[in-house]
Design an enzyme around this catalytic site. Structure first.
Site, PDB file in Angstrom:
ATOM      1  N   GLY A 119       5.039   2.842  -5.305  1.00  0.00           N
ATOM      2  CA  GLY A 119       4.767   1.418  -5.457  1.00  0.00           C
ATOM      3  C   GLY A 119       5.881   0.722  -6.218  1.00  0.00           C
ATOM      4  O   GLY A 119       6.346  -0.359  -5.828  1.00  0.00           O
ATOM      5  N   CYS A 175       0.834  -1.207   0.000  1.00  0.00           N
ATOM      6  CA  CYS A 175       0.000   0.000   0.000  1.00  0.00           C
ATOM      7  C   CYS A 175       0.865   1.252   0.000  1.00  0.00           C
ATOM      8  O   CYS A 175       2.021   1.241   0.428  1.00  0.00           O
ATOM      9  CB  CYS A 175      -0.959   0.023   1.190  1.00  0.00           C
ATOM     10  SG  CYS A 175      -0.177   0.108   2.805  1.00  0.00           S
ATOM     11  N   TYR A 235       2.524  -3.954 -11.420  1.00  0.00           N
ATOM     12  CA  TYR A 235       3.311  -5.168 -11.340  1.00  0.00           C
ATOM     13  C   TYR A 235       3.840  -5.602 -12.704  1.00  0.00           C
ATOM     14  O   TYR A 235       4.983  -6.057 -12.812  1.00  0.00           O
ATOM     15  CB  TYR A 235       2.469  -6.294 -10.722  1.00  0.00           C
ATOM     16  CG  TYR A 235       2.060  -6.006  -9.300  1.00  0.00           C
ATOM     17  CD1 TYR A 235       3.002  -5.604  -8.354  1.00  0.00           C
ATOM     18  CD2 TYR A 235       0.733  -6.098  -8.890  1.00  0.00           C
ATOM     19  CE1 TYR A 235       2.640  -5.324  -7.044  1.00  0.00           C
ATOM     20  CE2 TYR A 235       0.362  -5.824  -7.583  1.00  0.00           C
ATOM     21  CZ  TYR A 235       1.315  -5.433  -6.675  1.00  0.00           C
ATOM     22  OH  TYR A 235       0.953  -5.152  -5.388  1.00  0.00           O
TER      23      TYR A 235
END
Length: 262
Positions: free
Chosen positions: A192, A181, A226
């Site tokens: 991130g 998070c 990702y």
């Protein structure tokens, strides 16, 4: 491992039924929530590293509660309930990081932090973030603005398991990211990506060859994060399992750590 401060006390008047009534819904623990950018960070002041001191782990626990739960703002005793959830997460982090969680090898809490002083120059209010997620490092007040866990284990509870590597000793060579998070005020600042990049370095130092992460099928921003970080699709959760656990169906993404072989 040095743990530097004493644990925060648990509220004494909460029952299971009371805490449940205050909570609206917990968001998926593997999701990265992304919104429009608020204010750029100064990269020179950003530190992304493993956290060990209790003050920093406590700040990370508070950020997770702030990120993963939605609350009714007018609920009586809301602050006490948030403290209860933060204490529960704090104890869970300590248990995992200290190697006491059954089924896990090593666990690292990786945090992105910035100096508290940097917030005075930002154009948006962040009083709650600073108050909840502040800690002191070598005499400097800093704020945890992003966090994740790197877990060395065969699988995570209630999650689909990765298939690689297939050789004997896979429990030592496979790891999962969880509890990813970033503070909502600082989305779209590359935090991130920085957290994931640091976790890859830690995993390589551990001798991890195969890194996994779960992500909800409808969480496009997280999937983009990702996949831009090199993860690829491996499998997805059966629909019946998602229904049974009352959550969105999840994908399992895989990344091979370069240069690591069994």
């Amino acid at each position: 491992m040095a743990l530097l401060s004493s644990p925060r006390p648990l509220p004494t008047h909460f029952s299971a039924s009371t805490s449940t009534s205050l909570l609206v819904r917990r968001r998926p623990i593997t999701a990265c929530q992304v919104c429009t950018p608020k204010q750029p960070l100064h990269e020179s002041t950003l530190n992304v590293a493993e956290g060990f001191a209790e003050d920093e782990l406590w700040a990370a626990a508070c950020l997770r509660v702030r990120s993963f739960y939605q609350f009714k703002p007018t609920t009586f005793g809301l602050q006490d309930h948030k403290m209860f959830l933060a204490e529960r997460e704090f104890e869970a982090i300590k248990e995992r990081v200290s190697g006491k969680r059954k089924g896990f090898g090593r666990v690292s809490c990786v945090n992105a932090t910035v100096p508290l002083s940097q917030f005075s120059s930002l154009s948006f209010p962040a009083d709650d973030l600073c108050a909840s997620c502040k800690f002191t490092d070598n005499g400097e007040d800093r704020v945890v603005v992003g966090t994740l866990d790197l877990n060395q284990c065969v699988s995570l509870p209630d999650e689909i398991a990765g298939r690689r590597p297939e050789a004997i000793g896979a429990d030592f060579a496979r790891a999962y990211l969880s509890n990813v998070c970033v503070a909502k005020e600082l989305h779209r600042n590359g935090l991130g990506h920085a957290l994931v990049a640091k976790s890859k370095l830690v995993a390589r130092d551990w001798g991890i060859s195969d890194l996994y992460v779960h992500v909800a099928v409808d969480n496009e921003p997280a999937k983009q994060l990702y996949m831009k970080s090199g993860f690829v699709y491996e499998s997805d959760e059966p629909a019946w399992q998602a229904r049974f656990l009352d959550r969105p169906r999840r994908l399992l993404l895989w990344f091979g750590i370069p240069g690591v072989q069994l």
